[in-house]
Design a protein around this motif. Structure first.
Motif, short mmCIF file in Angstrom:
data_model
loop_
_atom_site.label_atom_id
_atom_site.label_comp_id
_atom_site.label_asym_id
_atom_site.label_seq_id
_atom_site.Cartn_x
_atom_site.Cartn_y
_atom_site.Cartn_z
N GLN A 1 0.75 -1.32 0.09
CA GLN A 1 0.15 -0.04 0.02
C GLN A 1 0.74 1.14 0.11
O GLN A 1 0.49 2.36 -0.67
N GLU A 2 1.88 1.10 0.82
CA GLU A 2 2.90 2.49 0.85
C GLU A 2 3.49 2.54 -0.54
O GLU A 2 3.57 3.70 -0.83
N GLY B 1 2.07 7.55 -6.38
CA GLY B 1 1.21 8.45 -6.80
C GLY B 1 -0.34 7.88 -7.07
O GLY B 1 -0.90 8.71 -7.53
N CYS B 2 -0.73 6.57 -6.61
CA CYS B 2 -1.96 6.17 -6.96
C CYS B 2 -2.77 6.82 -6.28
O CYS B 2 -2.93 7.30 -4.77
N THR B 3 -4.18 6.96 -6.76
CA THR B 3 -5.35 7.29 -6.06
C THR B 3 -5.86 6.25 -5.29
O THR B 3 -5.30 5.05 -5.37
N TRP C 1 -7.63 -1.35 -6.74
CA TRP C 1 -7.82 -2.24 -8.10
C TRP C 1 -6.44 -2.58 -8.68
O TRP C 1 -6.33 -3.55 -9.23
N LYS C 2 -5.49 -1.76 -8.63
CA LYS C 2 -4.19 -1.91 -8.97
C LYS C 2 -3.00 -2.63 -8.06
O LYS C 2 -2.13 -3.21 -8.39
N VAL C 3 -3.30 -2.56 -6.81
CA VAL C 3 -2.17 -2.98 -5.89
C VAL C 3 -2.96 -4.09 -5.00
O VAL C 3 -2.45 -5.22 -4.87
N LEU C 4 -3.94 -3.72 -4.13
CA LEU C 4 -4.59 -4.59 -3.39
C LEU C 4 -5.24 -5.79 -3.86
O LEU C 4 -4.99 -7.00 -3.49
#
Length: 172
Positions: free
Chosen positions: A49-50, A56-58, A64-67
């Motif tokens: 998450q960090e 710079g992700c919203t 949707w792109k990380v978690l």
């Protein structure tokens, strides 16, 4: 919570029929997926998450792109549970008007046709096994190594089968 506890309020609200069976199935299968989703998203390391925040992700992109990609194997356990819960509800949903294998099984059991009931039960189990394996394969899907091939190169065997099938029908 017993399954019949879901059926009584749904019968009062929706009456008998396939809509009531669908609503009952969704309500019965939803809690395990919600629980697994919460646990899967909480199990994602905070470092990911960090990293998403540092990139710079919203909030939506982090979700949707990380978690979700990081939690996909655990989320697929939840999908598997939903599939199994829905198939467990097949016979009980037939009590309130659902059609399909559940009603056939219920009729066979009511008429004491044990052989037919076992046959239908085996069909339901085989459907569960196939859907379990498909969801597992979807969770573990690999890179498509044939993406750069043309349509005819990727599907040469089905196309040959189709040609032989059509020629067989024409000349038979």
């Amino acid at each position: 919570v017993p399954v019949f506890a879901y059926l009584v309020p749904i019968l009062i609200l929706f009456g008998f029929g396939p809509v009531a069976a669908l609503v009952a199935t969704v309500i019965y299968a939803m809690p395990p997926m919600v629980r697994v989703t919460i646990m899967a998203l909480q199990a994602v390391p905070s470092e990911l998450q960090e990293a998403g925040r540092m990139a710079g992700c919203t909030r939506r992109q982090i979700m949707w792109k990380v978690l979700v990609p990081a939690a996909t194997p655990t989320l697929m356990v939840g999908v598997n549970q939903v599939i199994m819960q829905c198939l467990a509800m097949v016979v009980l949903a037939s009590l309130i008007g659902a059609k399909g294998l559940g009603i056939d099984l219920l009729i066979a059991l009511n008429r004491l046709r044990i052989g037919v009931a076992i046959e239908i039960g085996v069909c339901i189990v085989l459907i569960a096994i196939v859907l379990d394996r498909l969801s597992l394969a979807w969770a573990n899907k690999q890179t498509d190594y044939f993406a750069d091939l043309t349509f005819t190169q990727r599907n040469k065997y089905p196309l040959m089968f189709g040609v032989v099938f059509v020629v067989g029908i024409i000349f038979a």
